[in-house]
Motif scaffolding. Structure first.
Motif, PDB file in Angstrom:
ATOM      1  N   LEU A   5       0.823  -1.205   0.000  1.00 50.44           N
ATOM      2  CA  LEU A   5       0.000   0.000   0.000  1.00 50.44           C
ATOM      3  C   LEU A   5       0.859   1.258   0.000  1.00 50.44           C
ATOM      4  N   SER A   6       0.402   2.259  -0.759  1.00 43.58           N
ATOM      5  CA  SER A   6       0.987   3.589  -0.730  1.00 43.58           C
ATOM      6  C   SER A   6      -0.094   4.547  -0.241  1.00 43.58           C
ATOM      7  N   ARG A  60      -0.326  -1.622  -4.889  1.00 37.65           N
ATOM      8  CA  ARG A  60       0.606  -2.132  -5.886  1.00 37.65           C
ATOM      9  C   ARG A  60       0.789  -1.182  -7.057  1.00 37.65           C
ATOM     10  N   GLY A  61       0.867   0.102  -6.756  1.00 43.19           N
ATOM     11  CA  GLY A  61       1.183   1.086  -7.775  1.00 43.19           C
ATOM     12  C   GLY A  61       0.039   1.510  -8.644  1.00 43.19           C
ATOM     13  N   ALA A  62      -1.169   1.033  -8.388  1.00 42.79           N
ATOM     14  CA  ALA A  62      -2.322   1.431  -9.191  1.00 42.79           C
ATOM     15  C   ALA A  62      -2.821   2.798  -8.747  1.00 42.79           C
ATOM     16  N   GLU A  63      -3.806   3.333  -9.480  1.00 39.62           N
ATOM     17  CA  GLU A  63      -4.389   4.607  -9.110  1.00 39.62           C
ATOM     18  C   GLU A  63      -5.261   4.458  -7.860  1.00 39.62           C
ATOM     19  N   SER A  89       0.853   0.179 -18.829  1.00 40.26           N
ATOM     20  CA  SER A  89       1.520   0.632 -17.610  1.00 40.26           C
ATOM     21  C   SER A  89       1.928  -0.598 -16.813  1.00 40.26           C
ATOM     22  N   LYS A  90       3.219  -0.708 -16.501  1.00 45.96           N
ATOM     23  CA  LYS A  90       3.733  -1.921 -15.865  1.00 45.96           C
ATOM     24  C   LYS A  90       4.094  -1.658 -14.418  1.00 45.96           C
ATOM     25  N   ARG A  91       3.729  -2.615 -13.569  1.00 45.95           N
ATOM     26  CA  ARG A  91       4.009  -2.522 -12.146  1.00 45.95           C
ATOM     27  C   ARG A  91       4.493  -3.877 -11.647  1.00 45.95           C
ATOM     28  N   ARG A  92       5.545  -3.863 -10.884  1.00 45.46           N
ATOM     29  CA  ARG A  92       6.039  -5.102 -10.291  1.00 45.46           C
ATOM     30  C   ARG A  92       6.704  -4.756  -8.965  1.00 45.46           C
ATOM     31  N   HIS A 140       8.096  -1.001  -8.332  1.00 48.07           N
ATOM     32  CA  HIS A 140       8.587  -0.397  -9.571  1.00 48.07           C
ATOM     33  C   HIS A 140       7.370  -0.171 -10.451  1.00 48.07           C
ATOM     34  N   ALA A 141       6.942   1.093 -10.611  1.00 48.67           N
ATOM     35  CA  ALA A 141       5.717   1.403 -11.339  1.00 48.67           C
ATOM     36  C   ALA A 141       5.983   2.506 -12.350  1.00 48.67           C
TER      37      ALA A 141
END
Length: 653
Positions: A108-109, A123-126, A517-520, A544-545
Motif C-alpha cells: 500500500l501507498s 501495488r502502484g495502481a491509481e 503501464s507496468k508494475r512489479r 517499480h511502477a
C-alpha cells in the motif's frame, strides 16, 4: 496476527476537493540508488526471523476468516496476498485513524494532500482502482473514489486488505484490490457496552453497546472527533482541523431454523478545513498557502438482507440490497451528490454435502448496480452482472478458488473478468505456498467523462483494464510464534486514463494512454512473538511502477518499510509500543515553477503509545505522534503533522 472474524460484511454465509485534476501528469526522472542507511536497516531487520528458523517444534495456525469472495473463506486457504489488522493490533499501536493504520501495510501507498484528503494505492495502481468497503458496503457512491479523512478506528474490529485484481467478486473499481473496514461485533451473549475519550490537539469520544442471544442481536456504535489539526501549508498559519461524528446500528435475527434476516445503517457527518494552492508559485513553500477554506461531507449507507437454507443445508440462498449516498460541499456552496444502489443474490451450493461442511462448493451471484452523480445528473448508469465461484479444499493440502464474472453495462462495452487463487500447505514443513492471477476493470468516472471544476471531460474514454499475478511463500517458525511471508507481484494496466492540464486537440482534459503501464514488486512481512511479553513486526514493499512512456508513476514510493514492537508488562495490564515508518523513492508532480516531477525527500517517522489497565474495566492510554518532530511530506507542498501528544481513557462494562 488477527483473530477469527465475523462474517457480517457479507452476511451469515460462512465457510472455512480542492485538487481534483492534475494528479496523473508525469515527466521522466532519474531513479536514485537506495540509501545506504535504508539498506542496512532492511538487512538487519530481515535477519530477525533467520535466527529462529532452526527450531522444529510444532506450529499452530490462527483461524482467521476473511471476506475474500462471494462468501467468507478461511485465510489459510486463501490464495491471494492479504493483510488483516486486528483491533488489538491497532489499539496497541495507538493508531486512531484508518489512513494511519494502513501506512505500513505491505503493497500500500498512502499519500495526503493534507489530513482531510488521503488516497490509498495498492501495488502502484491509481487511487480509484482500490475499492473501500465498510462492513462490506461501498464507502463511496456514484463511481467516486473514497478519500480517507476523519475515519476513526475506535469501533473497528479489523481491517482486511486484499491485494491484486478483485473485480470478479467486488465489481468495477476493485481492479487493484480491496480495503474492507469491519466494525465492532459483540463478543458473546448478553449485554456489552463501553466507550472511550481522548484529549490532545482536540478531543474524541466513542461508545458502543450490544445485546445478543442465541437467536441474534442488536449493536450500536457512535464516535465523534474534534481534531484541531495542523497547518497544511506549513507556513505557521491557522490549524486545519477535522470535526466528524458517525453512528451505526445493526440487527440480525434467526427467524426459523433455516431462515435469518438483518439490517445495517450507517451515517456520518464531517466538516474539515483546508488550505489554498497557488498556480503561480515557484517553490514548494509557495505552492500551498494558508487559507480559511472548509468543506462539509455527509455519508450514509445501509443494507438489508435475508438468508435461507434449502435442500437440508446443501443450498444457501441470500438476498441483499445496499444503498450508499455521499454529499460534498465546499465553502458553503451547493453540494455534489452521488448515490449507488446494489441488489444481490447469492446461491451457495455444497457439491459433496451440506454447504457448511462441504469441501467443494459452487456459488452463483447475480447483481444489479445503479449509479448516479450530480456532476452529470442526466447520465445515470447501470450494469447487470453474473458471477460464478468454485472453491475446492483437497486432502493433499491444496485449496483452489476460481471466479468468473460478466458485466453487462448500459454505457460501456460489456466486460468479462476472471480470478484464480491457489494455496498449498507443503507436507511435513511449516510452509504454505500461495499464488493468484486475474483481471480487473475500472470504468471512467463521471468527472473524467463529463468534466467539472473547470475541466472538460471525454465521453469517448474506454474503461481501464488490469491483469496481474502474484506468487509467494508463507513460513511459520519458532513453534508457531512467528510467521513470515514473501510475495512477488506483477501487474499490467491498459487504457490508463490520464489528465492533461492543457486541453487536447479535441478540447478535453482526459485521455486513454496508448500502451501498457507496468508494475512489479516485492512484499515482505513478518510477525514474531519473541517472548510472552515482546512481539515484533516487520513490513517492507519494493515497488517499480511506470506508465507506457516509461515515466515513473507519482505518489507510489519505491521503498516503504515499517517496524513495530509491543512490550507487555505488569502481568499484561500495561503495554508500551513503538512503530517506525521509513519511505524513500517517492515522486510527485510539482505544480509550480517548471512543473516537473521530482523525487520527494526520504523520511523516517517514529510513533509511540502506551496503555495501562487501571482496573478490569478502565484503561488509561497515551500516545505521541511523530516523536522526533520530523519535517516531512508525501505530496509536494503539503506539510504533515508534527509532534503531538494525546491522553485517553477507555472503559467497558
Amino acid at each position: 496476527m488477527g483473530r477469527s472474524g465475523d462474517s457480517r460484511a457479507c452476511g451469515p454465509i460462512r465457510r472455512h476537493h480542492d485538487q481534483p485534476g492534475p494528479v496523473r501528469e508525469r515527466h521522466r526522472p532519474d531513479m536514485k540508488d537506495m540509501p545506504m542507511r535504508f539498506a542496512t536497516l532492511l538487512i538487519s531487520s530481515a535477519l530477525l526471523p533467520v535466527a529462529v528458523l532452526g527450531q522444529e517444534t510444532p506450529y499452530l495456525l490462527d483461524q482467521i476468516t476473511i471476506e475474500g469472495g462471494l462468501t467468507p473463506i478461511e485465510r489459510q486457504a486463501y490464495g491471494r496476498a492479504n493483510t488483516v489488522l486486528t483491533a488489538e493490533e491497532i489499539r496497541a499501536r495507538g493508531v486512531r485513524s484508518v489512513q494511519d493504520a494502513l501506512r505500513s501495510v505491505p503493497g500500500l501507498s498512502v499519500s495526503s494532500l493534507g489530513a482531510s484528503n488521503t488516497q490509498i494505492r495498492i501495488r502502484g495502481a491509481e487511487g480509484n482502482h482500490t475499492l473501500v468497503l465498510i462492513d462490506g458496503i461501498r464507502a463511496a457512491a456514484g463511481d467516486s473514489e473514497y478519500y480517507l479523512s476523519g475515519l476513526d478506528t475506535a469501533n473497528i474490529e479489523r481491517i482486511e486488505v486484499l491485494r491484486g485484481p478483485q473485480s470478479v467478486f467486488f465489481g468495477a473499481d476493485a481492479s487493484a484490490g480491496v480495503v474492507n473496514i469491519i466494525t465492532r461485533q459483540p463478543g458473546g451473549s448478553g449485554v456489552e457496552a463501553g466507550g472511550s475519550v481522548e484529549i490532545g490537539n482536540g478531543w474524541s469520544a466513542s461508545v458502543h453497546a450490544s445485546n445478543r442471544d442465541d437467536r441474534g442481536g442488536v449493536s450500536f456504535t457512535a464516535a465523534t472527533r474534534d481534531d484541531d489539526g495542523y497547518d497544511h501549508s506549513g507556513d505557521g498559519g491557522e490549524d486545519d482541523g477535522i470535526r466528524r461524528s458517525a453512528a451505526q446500528l445493526s440487527f440480525d435475527r434467526q427467524l426459523t431454523d433455516t431462515i435469518s434476516a438483518g439490517m445495517l445503517m450507517r451515517y456520518a457527518e464531517e466538516e474539515y478545513d483546508y488550505d489554498a494552492t497557488s498556480w503561480t508559485a515557484m517553490t514548494a513553500d509557495e505552492y500551498v498557502i494558508d487559507a480559511d477554506l472548509y468543506a462539509e461531507r455527509k455519508e450514509s449507507a445501509g443494507r438489508i438482507w435475508a438468508e435461507a437454507e434449502t435442500l437440508n443445508g446443501r443450498l444457501v440462498h441470500r438476498l441483499s440490497y445496499d444503498q450508499t449516498r455521499f454529499e460534498l460541499s465546499q465553502n458553503g456552496g451547493a453540494a455534489d451528490k452521488a448515490r449507488t444502489d446494489i441488489w444481490r443474490y447469492r446461491g451457495a451450493f455444497g457439491l459433496d454435502g451440506p454447504y457448511f461442511t462441504a469441501t467443494q462448493t459452487l456459488t452463483l451471484g447475480l447483481e444489479r448496480r445503479e449509479d448516479e452523480n450530480s456532476v452529470a445528473s442526466d447520465q445515470n448508469r447501470a450494469s447487470n452482472s453474473v458471477i460464478l465461484e468454485y472453491r475446492g479444499a483437497f486432502a493433499n493440502g491444496l485449496d483452489v478458488q476460481l471466479g468468473l464474472r460478466h458485466d453487462n453495462n448500459d454505457l460501456f462495452k460489456n466486460a468479462s473478468t476472471w480470478s484464480l487463487g491457489l494455496s498449498y500447505e507443503v507436507p511435513g514443513v511449516p510452509v504454505r505456498l500461495h499464488g493468484s492471477a486475474g483481471t480487473g476493470v475500472v470504468n471512467p468516472s463521471y468527472l473524467e467523462l463529463y468534466g467539472g471544476y473547470g475541466y472538460a471531460g471525454n465521453p469517448g474514454l474506454k474503461p481501464e483494464e488490469n491483469r496481474g499475478f502474484d506468487i509467494g511463500a508463507e513460513l511459520h517458525f519458532a513453534g508457531g510464534r512467528g510467521v513470515a511471508d514473501l510475495t512477488y507481484f506483477q501487474e499490467e494496466l491498459e487504457n490508463e486514463i490520464s489528465f492533461s492540464g492543457i486541453p487536447l486537440a479535441d478540447g478535453t482534459n482526459y485521455y486513454n494512454q496508448d500502451g501498457v503501464s507496468k508494475r512489479r514488486g516485492v512484499e515482505l512481512s513478518a510477525d514474531f512473538q519473541a517472548s510472552d511479553a515482546l512481539s515484533l513486526g516487520f513490513a517492507y514493499t519494493y515497488l517499480h511502477a511506470k506508465d507506457p512512456d516509461g515515466q515513473v508513476e507519482i505518489r507510489r514510493p519505491r521503498h516503504t518499510l515499517g517496524l513495530t514492537a509491543d512490550y507487555r508488562f505488569a502481568e499484561g495490564r500495561g503495554n508500551l509500543s513503538g512503530e517506525v515508518l521509513y519511505v524513500a523513492g517517492n515522486y510527485d508532480s510539482q505544480y509550480f515553477g517548471s512543473y516537473e516531477t521530482a523525487e520527494l525527500p526520504e523520511y523516517t517517522v517514529v510513533n509511540v503509545a502506551a496503555g495501562y489497565d487501571v482496573t478490569d474495566r478502565v484503561r488509561a492510554t497515551g500516545r505521541v505522534v511523530n516523536l522526533f518532530d520530523e519535517d516531512y511530506f508525501d505530496s509536494w507542498g503539503y506539510a504533515m503533522q508534527g509532534r503531538t501528544a494525546y491522553l485517553g481513557l477507555q472503559a467497558k462494562w
